[in-house]
Design an enzyme around this catalytic site. Structure first.
Site, PDB file in Angstrom:
ATOM      1  N   GLY A   1       0.811  -1.213   0.000  1.00  0.00           N
ATOM      2  CA  GLY A   1       0.000   0.000   0.000  1.00  0.00           C
ATOM      3  C   GLY A   1       0.841   1.258   0.000  1.00  0.00           C
TER       4      GLY A   1
ATOM      5  N   GLY B   1      -0.405   4.356   0.253  1.00  0.00           N
ATOM      6  CA  GLY B   1      -1.181   5.473   0.786  1.00  0.00           C
ATOM      7  C   GLY B   1      -0.358   6.255   1.795  1.00  0.00           C
ATOM      8  N   PHE B   2      -1.031   7.000   2.663  1.00  0.00           N
ATOM      9  CA  PHE B   2      -0.315   7.842   3.621  1.00  0.00           C
ATOM     10  C   PHE B   2       0.565   7.013   4.557  1.00  0.00           C
ATOM     11  CE2 PHE B   2      -3.755  10.786   2.461  1.00  0.00           C
ATOM     12  CZ  PHE B   2      -3.008  11.922   2.206  1.00  0.00           C
TER      13      PHE B   2
ATOM     14  N   VAL C   1      -2.290  -7.180  -5.131  1.00  0.00           N
ATOM     15  CA  VAL C   1      -2.036  -8.214  -4.127  1.00  0.00           C
ATOM     16  C   VAL C   1      -3.182  -9.216  -4.164  1.00  0.00           C
ATOM     17  CG1 VAL C   1      -1.775  -8.709  -1.669  1.00  0.00           C
ATOM     18  CG2 VAL C   1      -0.691  -6.676  -2.661  1.00  0.00           C
TER      19      VAL C   1
ATOM     20  N   GLU D   1     -16.107  20.609   1.768  1.00  0.00           N
ATOM     21  CA  GLU D   1     -15.242  21.209   0.753  1.00  0.00           C
ATOM     22  C   GLU D   1     -15.787  20.974  -0.653  1.00  0.00           C
ATOM     23  OE1 GLU D   1     -11.736  19.181   2.005  1.00  0.00           O
ATOM     24  OE2 GLU D   1     -10.924  20.934   3.027  1.00  0.00           O
TER      25      GLU D   1
END
Length: 231
Positions: free
Chosen positions: A11, A13-14, A82, A173
């Site tokens: 992964g 991501g963050f 994966v 937002e």
């Protein structure tokens, strides 16, 4: 000399990206072999994804190439899906073969939760991936094209009623950015549409205020701004 440990991070991501950067600063060259695996070759900066939805940012502005993080550190990157994790054999199965590991980090992220609400998956447009943002942008423009030639007033109002479910940071937002898109760009190119009476944006949430996870003062500020934008 013992062979270098194999560290595999699933992964980009963050969490995965942050870990790779921390490992770069903590590991000595040759101390360990690090492989980052993700089905995309970029890190998606999701906090600004709403701006891609409304055209404020191009897609590449929120997509950071993962190889920019792995290559300078001497780490490996594999773009693949994966498919399995074999804990006994210490292998990660991917669409491109198996990857051995000594240490495995699973940071594959999350999926959109529809809370089991009937009709959400069939009728709503999620805002989770880059492809979602691009699809939503196209959908909004298609709606305005259709509404611009619609002669039935009731039907036009129905077409131009936008409902955003979730009044957290992204929902707030997106609602605000969508109104900005309409007022500053679409108004000029769709003169047949009355953006005050024809267009409505609704923001729905189960809580009694917007951005409920934040301080109430911030909720009031956000709500005041949304009211000014006719959301």
């Amino acid at each position: 000399m013992s062979p270098a440990k194999q560290i595999v991070v699933l992964g980009g991501g963050f969490t995965g990206l942050h870990l790779v950067r921390r490992l770069e600063g903590r590991l000595h060259r040759g101390e360990a072999s690090v492989t980052l695996i993700d089905r995309q070759n970029y890190h998606l900066f999701t906090p600004l994804l709403y701006q891609v939805c409304t055209g404020e940012l191009p897609p590449h502005a929120v997509a950071y190439p993962l190889r920019d993080a792995t290559a300078p550190a001497g780490f490996q990157f594999l773009q693949s899906e994966v498919t399995a994790i074999d804990l006994e054999r210490r292998r990660v199965g991917t669409a491109d073969g198996e990857v051995p590991y000594d240490h495995l980090v699973i940071a594959l992220g999350s999926v959109t939760n529809d809370y089991g609400i009937p009709g959400v998956r069939e009728n709503a447009l999620p805002v989770k991936w880059l492809s979602d943002a691009e699809a939503l942008k196209r959908h909004v423009l298609d709606i305005f094209e259709s509404a611009a030639i619609e002669t039935d007033i009731a039907r036009r109002h129905e077409q131009l009623t936008f409902i955003i479910v979730g009044a957290g940071p992204v929902g707030v937002e997106l609602a605000s950015s969508l109104r900005d898109l309409m007022d500053h760009t679409l108004r000029r190119i769709y003169p047949s549409i009355d953006f005050y009476s024809d267009v409505t944006i609704h923001l729905l949430d189960g809580a009694d205020r917007v951005i409920p996870a934040m301080d109430r003062r911030l909720s009031r500020i956000a709500m005041k701004r949304l009211e000014q934008q006719r959301v």
